[in-house]
Design a protein around this motif. Structure first.
Motif, PDB file in Angstrom:
ATOM      1  N   GLU A 189      22.747   2.487  -1.885  1.00 16.80           N
ATOM      2  CA  GLU A 189      21.401   2.379  -0.689  1.00 16.80           C
ATOM      3  C   GLU A 189      20.405   3.277  -1.047  1.00 16.80           C
ATOM      4  O   GLU A 189      19.277   2.377  -0.645  1.00 16.80           O
ATOM      5  N   ALA A 190      20.726   4.158  -1.479  1.00 19.95           N
ATOM      6  CA  ALA A 190      19.344   5.525  -1.156  1.00 19.95           C
ATOM      7  C   ALA A 190      18.784   4.876  -2.828  1.00 19.95           C
ATOM      8  O   ALA A 190      17.374   4.596  -2.311  1.00 19.95           O
ATOM      9  N   GLU A 191      19.648   4.159  -3.276  1.00 23.61           N
ATOM     10  CA  GLU A 191      18.393   4.242  -4.823  1.00 23.61           C
ATOM     11  C   GLU A 191      18.166   3.108  -4.772  1.00 23.61           C
ATOM     12  O   GLU A 191      16.442   2.364  -5.008  1.00 23.61           O
ATOM     13  N   GLY A 192      17.852   1.724  -3.819  1.00 20.42           N
ATOM     14  CA  GLY A 192      17.759   0.695  -3.699  1.00 20.42           C
ATOM     15  C   GLY A 192      16.408   0.590  -3.092  1.00 20.42           C
ATOM     16  O   GLY A 192      15.196   0.212  -2.905  1.00 20.42           O
ATOM     17  N   LEU A 193      16.625   1.876  -1.413  1.00 20.68           N
ATOM     18  CA  LEU A 193      15.676   1.507  -0.799  1.00 20.68           C
ATOM     19  C   LEU A 193      14.263   1.996  -1.592  1.00 20.68           C
ATOM     20  O   LEU A 193      13.074   2.189  -0.752  1.00 20.68           O
ATOM     21  N   LEU A 194      14.649   3.473  -2.545  1.00 24.82           N
ATOM     22  CA  LEU A 194      13.619   4.079  -3.485  1.00 24.82           C
ATOM     23  C   LEU A 194      13.170   2.806  -3.973  1.00 24.82           C
ATOM     24  O   LEU A 194      12.074   3.384  -4.006  1.00 24.82           O
ATOM     25  N   ALA A 195      13.559   2.493  -4.603  1.00 19.25           N
ATOM     26  CA  ALA A 195      12.891   0.745  -5.322  1.00 19.25           C
ATOM     27  C   ALA A 195      12.180   0.601  -4.547  1.00 19.25           C
ATOM     28  O   ALA A 195      10.893  -0.293  -5.196  1.00 19.25           O
ATOM     29  N   ALA A 196      12.409  -0.620  -4.081  1.00 22.10           N
ATOM     30  CA  ALA A 196      11.468  -0.671  -2.365  1.00 22.10           C
ATOM     31  C   ALA A 196      10.495   0.238  -1.699  1.00 22.10           C
ATOM     32  O   ALA A 196       9.304  -0.607  -1.822  1.00 22.10           O
ATOM     33  N   ALA A 197      10.377   0.753  -1.540  1.00 27.00           N
ATOM     34  CA  ALA A 197       9.619   1.933  -1.271  1.00 27.00           C
ATOM     35  C   ALA A 197       9.057   2.030  -2.418  1.00 27.00           C
ATOM     36  O   ALA A 197       7.363   2.134  -2.716  1.00 27.00           O
ATOM     37  N   LEU A 198       8.948   1.937  -4.171  1.00 22.45           N
ATOM     38  CA  LEU A 198       7.823   2.250  -5.380  1.00 22.45           C
ATOM     39  C   LEU A 198       7.550   0.932  -5.330  1.00 22.45           C
ATOM     40  O   LEU A 198       6.164   1.148  -5.583  1.00 22.45           O
ATOM     41  N   ARG A 199       8.117  -0.162  -4.970  1.00 17.82           N
ATOM     42  CA  ARG A 199       7.233  -1.342  -4.813  1.00 17.82           C
ATOM     43  C   ARG A 199       5.934  -1.363  -4.666  1.00 17.82           C
ATOM     44  O   ARG A 199       4.607  -1.656  -4.607  1.00 17.82           O
ATOM     45  N   LEU A 200       6.157  -0.679  -3.192  1.00 20.79           N
ATOM     46  CA  LEU A 200       4.773  -0.907  -2.230  1.00 20.79           C
ATOM     47  C   LEU A 200       4.022   0.153  -2.218  1.00 20.79           C
ATOM     48  O   LEU A 200       2.762  -0.028  -2.239  1.00 20.79           O
ATOM     49  N   ALA A 201       4.679   1.415  -2.612  1.00 22.12           N
ATOM     50  CA  ALA A 201       3.672   2.565  -3.284  1.00 22.12           C
ATOM     51  C   ALA A 201       2.938   1.871  -4.557  1.00 22.12           C
ATOM     52  O   ALA A 201       1.781   2.168  -4.155  1.00 22.12           O
ATOM     53  N   ASP A 202       3.574   1.021  -5.322  1.00 21.10           N
ATOM     54  CA  ASP A 202       2.389   0.829  -6.805  1.00 21.10           C
ATOM     55  C   ASP A 202       1.637  -0.644  -6.004  1.00 21.10           C
ATOM     56  O   ASP A 202       0.800  -0.406  -6.371  1.00 21.10           O
ATOM     57  N   PHE A 203       1.911  -0.745  -5.320  1.00 24.21           N
ATOM     58  CA  PHE A 203       0.544  -2.610  -5.097  1.00 24.21           C
ATOM     59  C   PHE A 203      -0.334  -1.056  -4.070  1.00 24.21           C
ATOM     60  O   PHE A 203      -1.612  -0.916  -4.459  1.00 24.21           O
ATOM     61  N   LEU A 204       0.110  -0.398  -3.898  1.00 25.17           N
ATOM     62  CA  LEU A 204      -1.089   0.225  -2.723  1.00 25.17           C
ATOM     63  C   LEU A 204      -1.620   1.025  -3.371  1.00 25.17           C
ATOM     64  O   LEU A 204      -2.623   1.236  -3.404  1.00 25.17           O
ATOM     65  N   ALA A 205      -0.908   1.583  -4.658  1.00 23.47           N
ATOM     66  CA  ALA A 205      -1.426   2.604  -5.159  1.00 23.47           C
ATOM     67  C   ALA A 205      -3.293   1.492  -6.688  1.00 23.47           C
ATOM     68  O   ALA A 205      -4.055   2.235  -6.875  1.00 23.47           O
TER      69      ALA A 205
END
Length: 160
Positions: A24-40
Motif C-alpha cells: 500500500e505504501a508503494e502504491g501511495l508513493l507511486a501516486a504521489a510521484l505521478r502528481l509530483a511529475d505533473f507539477l514539476a
C-alpha cells in the motif's frame, strides 16, 4: 508489418506485472510521484517562461503546451511502467524509462505543434530550456523518492 510486430513485442515486455505485488505504501508513493511529475513539468515550464520572456502573463498557447505535456508525459510514463514497484526499486531502469517517456512526450508535442501550424507561437529557446529543466526536475523527484522507497524495502534503515 514486421515493424509493427517488433514494436508490439517490445511494448508488451514493458507492461509485464511485477513478481511481487505492490504494498500500500508503494502504491501511495507511486501516486504521489505521478502528481509530483505533473507539477514539476508545469513548474519548469512556468519558470523557463519567466526566465526567458520576463513577462507577467503566460499566453494561453504556452499553458496548453504545459498541460498537454504534463498529461502526455504522465500517460507515457505509466505505459512505460515507470510507476511500477519493481521499476521504482531499480533506479537506472527508472531513469532510462523516465527520460525515454519524456523524450517521446517532446516529440509528440513538436508533431502536434507542426500539424496544427502553431509552432511559430512558441519560443524555441523556451522549449529547449523547458525540455531540459523538466527532465532535471523529473530525475530529482526520482532521487528524492528513492529515500522513502529504500526505507520501505529495509524498515530498519535510518532507525536509531
Amino acid at each position: 508489418m514486421l515493424c509493427l510486430f517488433r514494436a508490439t513485442r517490445y511494448f508488451s515486455g514493458m507492461v509485464r506485472r511485477s513478481a511481487r505485488p505492490a504494498t500500500e505504501a508503494e502504491g501511495l508513493l507511486a501516486a504521489a510521484l505521478r502528481l509530483a511529475d505533473f507539477l514539476a513539468i508545469a513548474a519548469a515550464g512556468l519558470a523557463c517562461y519567466a526566465l526567458r520572456e520576463k513577462l507577467g502573463e503566460l499566453p494561453s498557447s504556452y499553458l496548453v503546451a504545459l498541460l498537454l505535456g504534463g498529461l502526455i508525459a504522465i500517460n507515457l510514463m505509466q505505459f512505460a511502467g515507470v510507476y511500477r514497484p519493481d521499476i521504482l526499486r531499480r533506479p537506472i531502469r527508472e531513469v532510462a524509462r523516465t527520460a525515454g517517456a519524456w523524450a517521446a512526450t517532446l516529440f509528440i508535442l513538436i508533431a502536434l505543434a507542426a500539424l496544427s501550424k502553431t509552432s511559430a507561437n512558441y519560443s524555441r529557446i523556451w522549449f529547449v530550456l523547458w525540455a531540459f529543466s523538466a527532465l532535471g526536475g523529473l530525475l530529482l523527484l526520482r532521487a528524492a523518492a528513492s529515500v522513502p522507497l529504500a526505507r520501505l524495502r529495509h524498515p530498519g534503515l535510518g532507525a536509531q
